[in-house]
Design an enzyme around this catalytic site. Structure first.
Site, PDB file in Angstrom:
ATOM      1  N   SER A   1      78.977  38.456  21.392  1.00 25.01           N
ATOM      2  CA  SER A   1      80.184  38.254  20.599  1.00 25.01           C
ATOM      3  C   SER A   1      81.446  38.575  21.433  1.00 25.01           C
ATOM      4  O   SER A   1      81.657  37.980  22.462  1.00 25.01           O
ATOM      5  CB  SER A   1      80.102  39.083  19.314  1.00 25.01           C
ATOM      6  OG  SER A   1      81.017  38.630  18.352  1.00 25.01           O
TER       7      SER A   1
ATOM      8  N   ASP B   1      76.609  34.011  15.677  1.00 26.83           N
ATOM      9  CA  ASP B   1      76.932  35.252  16.374  1.00 26.83           C
ATOM     10  C   ASP B   1      75.678  36.006  16.842  1.00 26.83           C
ATOM     11  O   ASP B   1      74.764  36.269  16.066  1.00 26.83           O
ATOM     12  CB  ASP B   1      77.746  36.146  15.436  1.00 26.83           C
ATOM     13  CG  ASP B   1      78.434  37.282  16.151  1.00 26.83           C
ATOM     14  OD1 ASP B   1      77.729  38.158  16.690  1.00 26.83           O
ATOM     15  OD2 ASP B   1      79.679  37.305  16.181  1.00 26.83           O
TER      16      ASP B   1
END
Length: 288
Positions: A49, A179
């Site tokens: 991320s 993610d």
């Protein structure tokens, strides 16, 4: 192990894992800056991320000290929208990249941020990076980890930061990706087979109980995702120990509050000393 490597005339290979945590991930810049000050260049970096974002910039040769200074110097309005450039200098306009998107796939667009990477990073593929990088994403349908370390860089970073409900998923190689925090929030385990010493930087932070007690829907969604990430990391630490684990004490910074860069750096500063102390002990470096 490290002393044995020194006796053999080989410098230990140091790996750095940069975890997810939204805006709190700006603290990664301080940790990387500390490594630079100590003269330690990682042999490999892994990121999830925001950790993938910072990792991509760092591995491409962008100075973490420069990025930190520019972020600190930003002029920000109270509602978190960046003002114009100061003194005509270019700065990382984080929030300007995250404009609302009325779409079922995500609330915010990542295109402007990726355009920044395109414009300011002369690297398009993993193979061009100065330092090898591993980027973690999650396969939405197969519910498994996907690790990128070859091929196009920007789509891998976009996938790794595709927080469900906030940024749209990324389709790459026939897979729908979201993610990487859903599967591996602090991916230090990816470095252990390749490095003699691994540093894990966990920037998840903590939240204080609010006076209203009940969070907003948006806050509940984002913080619940981070609760899940914290649980994953705790279980992995039990199963797979790491050499150096650094967890900056960052409190009450929400996932998208990038405009609080100065506050994030202030809170994370003591962790730099923790990292410096740990590395000094490991490498017998002269303390600054």
């Amino acid at each position: 192990m490290l002393e044995w490597l020194h006796r053999k005339g080989r410098s230990p290979r140091v790996g750095v894992a940069l975890g997810g945590g939204g805006a709190k991930g700006l603290a990664h810049l301080l940790m990387l800056e500390t490594l630079d000050e100590l003269g330690l260049r990682p042999a490999m970096v892994a990121g999830t991320s925001i950790g993938a974002v910072v990792g991509a910039l760092y591995c491409a040769g962008v100075s973490p000290a420069l990025l930190r200074r520019e972020l600190t110097e930003m002029s920000l309005s109270n509602n978190g929208v960046l003002d114009t450039f100061r003194s005509g200098r270019e700065v990382l306009r984080w929030l300007d990249f995250f404009r609302p998107q009325l779409s079922a796939s995500g609330l915010l667009k990542a295109e402007r941020f990726l355009q920044y990477l395109t414009d300011h990073t002369p690297v398009r593929h993993f193979e061009e990076l100065e330092v090898p990088l591993k980027v973690v994403a999650a396969d939405f349908y197969r519910r498994e980890q996907v690790v990128f370390d070859t091929g196009p860089l920007l789509s891998a970073v976009a996938a790794s930061m595709a927080l469900p409900g906030v940024f749209p998923p990324v389709v790459r190689d026939g897979r729908v990706l979201v993610d990487g925090g859903a599967v591996n929030p602090v991916p230090y385990d990816l470095l252990k087979p390749h490095c003699d010493l691994v540093i894990a930087i966990d920037v998840m932070g903590r939240r204080s109980e609010s006076e209203t007690k009940v969070p907003s829907i948006a806050d509940a969604i984002l913080n619940t995702f981070q609760i899940m990430e914290r649980s994953i990391t705790r279980e992995k630490l039990r199963a797979v120990p790491v050499d150096i684990y650094i967890e900056p004490e960052i409190a009450d910074i929400r996932a998208l509050e990038f405009y609080k860069a100065e506050d994030i750096f202030r809170q994370a500063a003591p962790a730099c000393e923790d990292l410096r102390r740990a590395l000094t002990q490991r490498f017998h470096l002269a303390a600054e």
